[in-house]
Write a protein that holds these residues in place. Structure first.
Motif, PDB file in Angstrom:
ATOM      1  N   ILE A 199       0.844  -1.199   0.000  1.00 31.58           N
ATOM      2  CA  ILE A 199       0.000   0.000   0.000  1.00 31.58           C
ATOM      3  C   ILE A 199       0.876   1.244   0.000  1.00 31.58           C
ATOM      4  CG2 ILE A 199      -1.603   1.372   1.396  1.00 31.58           C
ATOM      5  CD1 ILE A 199      -2.944  -1.273   2.195  1.00 31.58           C
ATOM      6  N   ILE A 200       0.541   2.183  -0.877  1.00 29.27           N
ATOM      7  CA  ILE A 200       1.170   3.504  -0.880  1.00 29.27           C
ATOM      8  C   ILE A 200       0.193   4.499  -0.267  1.00 29.27           C
ATOM      9  CG2 ILE A 200       1.991   5.412  -2.303  1.00 29.27           C
ATOM     10  CD1 ILE A 200       3.042   3.413  -4.300  1.00 29.27           C
ATOM     11  N   LEU A 260      -3.520  -1.577   8.982  1.00 27.34           N
ATOM     12  CA  LEU A 260      -2.858  -2.182   7.820  1.00 27.34           C
ATOM     13  C   LEU A 260      -1.682  -3.042   8.258  1.00 27.34           C
ATOM     14  CD1 LEU A 260      -2.864   0.898   5.406  1.00 27.34           C
ATOM     15  CD2 LEU A 260      -4.536  -0.959   5.533  1.00 27.34           C
ATOM     16  N   PHE A 261      -0.920  -2.565   9.228  1.00 24.90           N
ATOM     17  CA  PHE A 261       0.193  -3.362   9.760  1.00 24.90           C
ATOM     18  C   PHE A 261      -0.320  -4.672  10.362  1.00 24.90           C
ATOM     19  CE2 PHE A 261       3.144   0.512  10.593  1.00 24.90           C
ATOM     20  CZ  PHE A 261       3.597   0.453   9.290  1.00 24.90           C
ATOM     21  N   VAL A 321       3.644  -1.047   3.867  1.00 24.92           N
ATOM     22  CA  VAL A 321       3.100   0.300   3.702  1.00 24.92           C
ATOM     23  C   VAL A 321       4.227   1.292   3.457  1.00 24.92           C
ATOM     24  CG1 VAL A 321       1.731   2.123   4.762  1.00 24.92           C
ATOM     25  CG2 VAL A 321       1.181  -0.278   5.232  1.00 24.92           C
ATOM     26  N   LEU A 322       4.062   2.108   2.410  1.00 26.77           N
ATOM     27  CA  LEU A 322       5.008   3.178   2.098  1.00 26.77           C
ATOM     28  C   LEU A 322       4.279   4.507   2.209  1.00 26.77           C
ATOM     29  CD1 LEU A 322       7.788   4.116   1.098  1.00 26.77           C
ATOM     30  CD2 LEU A 322       6.928   3.860  -1.240  1.00 26.77           C
ATOM     31  N   GLN A 347       7.618  -5.576   7.314  1.00 29.71           N
ATOM     32  CA  GLN A 347       6.396  -5.854   8.061  1.00 29.71           C
ATOM     33  C   GLN A 347       6.370  -5.030   9.349  1.00 29.71           C
ATOM     34  OE1 GLN A 347       3.831  -7.707   7.233  1.00 29.71           O
ATOM     35  NE2 GLN A 347       4.583  -8.861   5.486  1.00 29.71           N
ATOM     36  N   GLY A 348       5.277  -4.262   9.531  1.00 29.44           N
ATOM     37  CA  GLY A 348       5.081  -3.525  10.768  1.00 29.44           C
ATOM     38  C   GLY A 348       5.974  -2.329  10.959  1.00 29.44           C
TER      39      GLY A 348
END
Length: 308
Positions: free
Chosen positions: A71-72, A92-93, A99-100, A168-169
């Protein structure tokens, strides 16, 4: 042959280094900029406008989010929405998404000149090397020609690296490049003179003085003290100390996500310590010192930036 601009190279490298991209999703509050960035990346991916009137849990469980592996985040956070967006990221995590975060981006970030020639792998190697050096340091003192003179202990505290790669996370932002921890609160005393950006977009016209005692902000320039009462409910306790490691960032952009990474700078934050220290808060307020001297125990830190 299609030539990917440097911004696209950096984004895809960040996203895919630790896990191949299966399904990419843009979450944004700026659809037009999102479509422009998607075109630059030359990759098929849905774009979802984030409605702030939908609960975090409902949005995080939507079909688009469920299918995404990467995900951006492309947002312009404000006082009103920043807490919502951070809560969404935590969901999300929990789902295992990579995630960026691209916060407060504008057209400047799309130019090749902004990214320079330094590869992020070099930043990663340099931050890892510095973390090993810092692991044995007990005391830190930061001084500057403008009057910063603050001392504190970091003995036993954990350091984290932000090197531009999604894990991750872990929060990954671009541009990236910093190493950070939380000072031992009761040892943190002295004066900080802020001559860089303050969360999120405030670049003061004149340096601001802040006085700390035993980990708490006790006095400061009126502009800052009035602002902090409005912005962060009067949060006062120290939550972070960080060293900027990206020498391609060499001037303020009035965006804390960029300016705190400036090579050779340091920044502090009051508010949440990301579990590195004792301070817990919904707020995290960074402020940058652009040209400090970093004293580690009995010597000055030198020659630690990549490519310099």
């Amino acid at each position: 042959m299609y030539r990917l601009p440097k911004v696209g190279q950096r984004i895809l490298e960040s996203l895919a280094k630790n896990q191949p991209i299966e399904n990419l999703l843009f979450l944004t509050d700026n659809l037009s900029f999102g479509y422009k960035l998607k075109e630059i990346l030359n990759i098929r991916s849905p774009i979802l406008s984030v409605p702030m009137n939908v609960s975090v849990l409902d949005l995080a469980s939507s079909p688009e989010v469920y299918r995404a592996t990467h995900i951006i985040e492309l947002y312009s956070p404000t006082l009103e929405n920043s807490i919502y967006l951070k809560e969404l990221r935590q969901e999300l995590f929990k789902q295992g998404k990579l995630v960026l975060a691209l916060w407060n981006w504008d057209e400047r970030y799309l130019e090749d000149d902004f990214w320079g020639d330094l590869e992020y792998q070099a930043i990663s190697v340099a931050t890892d090397s510095l973390m090993k050096k810092l692991s044995s340091v007990k005391k830190v003192k930061i001084t500057s020609e403008l009057g910063t003179d603050i001392s504190f202990s970091i003995e036993g505290r954990t350091w984290l690296i932000a090197d531009g790669y999604c894990e991750q996370g872990k929060l990954a932002q671009l541009p990236d490049g910093e190493i950070y921890t939380c000072p031992i609160e009761e040892t943190f005393s002295g004066q900080i003179v802020v001559d860089g950006t303050i969360s999120r977009l405030w670049l003061p016209r004149e340096p601001l003085k802040l006085e700390f005692e035993a980990g708490a902000l006790i006095a400061g320039s009126p502009d800052f003290m009035n602002w902090i009462n409005l912005y962060a409910g009067g949060v006062r306790n120290i939550g972070e100390f960080a060293i900027g490691m990206n020498p391609t960032i060499n001037k303020p952009y009035s965006n804390i996500s960029t300016d705190e990474k400036e090579g050779g700078s340091v920044h502090f934050a009051i508010g949440d310590s990301y579990s590195l220290g004792l301070t817990k808060s919904v707020y995290h307020v960074d402020f940058v010192i652009r040209k400090p001297k970093i004293h580690l125990d009995d010597h000055i830190l030198q020659h630690y930036l990549p490519g310099v």
